[in-house]
Design an enzyme around this catalytic site. Structure first.
Site, PDB file in Angstrom:
ATOM      1  N   TYR A 171       0.822  -1.207   0.000  1.00 45.70           N
ATOM      2  CA  TYR A 171       0.000   0.000   0.000  1.00 45.70           C
ATOM      3  C   TYR A 171       0.858   1.260   0.000  1.00 45.70           C
ATOM      4  O   TYR A 171       0.659   2.171  -0.813  1.00 45.70           O
ATOM      5  CB  TYR A 171      -0.916  -0.018   1.226  1.00 45.70           C
ATOM      6  CG  TYR A 171      -1.802   1.191   1.374  1.00 45.70           C
ATOM      7  CD1 TYR A 171      -2.945   1.342   0.603  1.00 45.70           C
ATOM      8  CD2 TYR A 171      -1.499   2.187   2.306  1.00 45.70           C
ATOM      9  CE1 TYR A 171      -3.774   2.451   0.750  1.00 45.70           C
ATOM     10  CE2 TYR A 171      -2.316   3.295   2.469  1.00 45.70           C
ATOM     11  CZ  TYR A 171      -3.448   3.421   1.679  1.00 45.70           C
ATOM     12  OH  TYR A 171      -4.266   4.520   1.828  1.00 45.70           O
ATOM     13  N   LYS A 175       1.106   3.987  -3.020  1.00 43.43           N
ATOM     14  CA  LYS A 175       0.619   5.339  -2.756  1.00 43.43           C
ATOM     15  C   LYS A 175       1.703   6.380  -3.051  1.00 43.43           C
ATOM     16  O   LYS A 175       1.414   7.468  -3.558  1.00 43.43           O
ATOM     17  CB  LYS A 175       0.134   5.474  -1.310  1.00 43.43           C
ATOM     18  CG  LYS A 175      -1.248   4.882  -1.066  1.00 43.43           C
ATOM     19  CD  LYS A 175      -2.308   5.527  -1.930  1.00 43.43           C
ATOM     20  CE  LYS A 175      -3.705   5.047  -1.599  1.00 43.43           C
ATOM     21  NZ  LYS A 175      -4.724   5.588  -2.536  1.00 43.43           N
TER      22      LYS A 175
END
Length: 278
Positions: A171, A175
């Site tokens: 993640y 991101k």
């Protein structure tokens, strides 16, 4: 004199992941300001599985019932061709595309050993590939009209060790990739009338692991709507938004320290580290 209202009349905005939470709040606000909104959502479960077109359709129907302009697009953006199709859908339905808000995301908690190829590739597909292919499809339309706004989504989890949690390697990596995409697009499009920025939101959506009712998605939405509007005349900013508080980040570097033309020793760097980092 009071500021003129910021409106989206005559503008078309694509919002991905707009069937719930933050994306739905963005869609409602922009539609209430006169924008024609393409509500994208594949209606997947938290782990990215499944498919439910009614999730996007319900938000579009709600906006229409309230007198706004909206249409649903429920395809899964893991398929690059779906990224092209949502752009073509917006243009064919509303005649133009003015703003793209890449909100759709995937949060899978998995430590390094658990982050297998399937988890990694699915996260990359949604968090990196989809924003790239969406931008690639949208930019020619924006170039043609000499106007456009792109809003990407990053996360404070990816920016500071103290804000991250174990299990967020995929993640946080993806991101931060959106920051690189923001910078690359902004540099390439600086003379095209297209501005590119990012939002780093915190809100009480289904992916938040704690109870925080004060972190309403509606408190983030004004910042995103501003970045997607004609009033936004800059690029390369990350807007942090949580619970009604806004702050901004733009990357810089310290003045540094010049050791001259003779290679510094490791000990020199260690001894003067505080001067290097400022």
């Amino acid at each position: 004199m009071p500021e003129a209202p910021i409106r989206f009349d005559g503008r078309t905005v694509i919002i991905t992941g707009a069937g719930r939470g933050l994306g739905a709040a963005y869609a409602r606000l922009i539609a209430s300001r006169g924008g024609a909104v393409v509500v994208h959502d594949a209606g997947v479960a938290l782990d990215g599985s499944g498919f439910d077109p009614s999730v996007a359709e319900a938000v579009a129907a709600e906006i229409t019932a309230a007198g706004g302009i909206a249409a649903a697009f429920p395809e899964n953006l893991e398929d690059p061709s779906a990224c092209s199709r949502v752009v073509e859908f917006a243009v064919s339905r509303f005649g133009r595309l003015d703003a793209l808000i890449c909100n759709a995301g995937l949060v899978v908690f998995a430590d390094l050993e658990q982050t297998d190829r399937a988890v990694w590739e699915r996260t990359v597909a949604i968090e990196v590939n989809a924003p790239f292919y969406l931008s690639r499809a949208a930019v020619p339309h924006m170039r043609g009209q000499g106007y456009g706004r792109i809003v990407l989504t990053t996360s404070g989890r990816a920016m500071r060790i103290e804000n991250c949690l174990p299990g967020l390697i995929a993640y946080s990596t993806t991101k931060m990739a959106q920051i690189g995409l923001m910078v690359g697009l902004a540099a390439e499009l600086r003379d095209a009338g297209i501005h590119v920025n990012a939002i780093s939101p915190v809100a009480a959506t289904r992916v938040l692991r704690r109870t925080a009712p004060e972190l309403k998605p509606e408190l983030v939405a004004p910042g995103v709507a501003f970045l997607a509007s004609a009033a936004c005349d800059f690029s390369g900013i990350v807007l942090h938004a949580a619970g009604g508080r806004f702050s901004a980040s733009a990357w810089g570097r310290s003045e540094g320290l010049d050791f001259g033309s003779v290679p510094a020793s490791l000990e020199d760097i260690a001894a003067r580290w505080h001067q290097i980092v400022g």
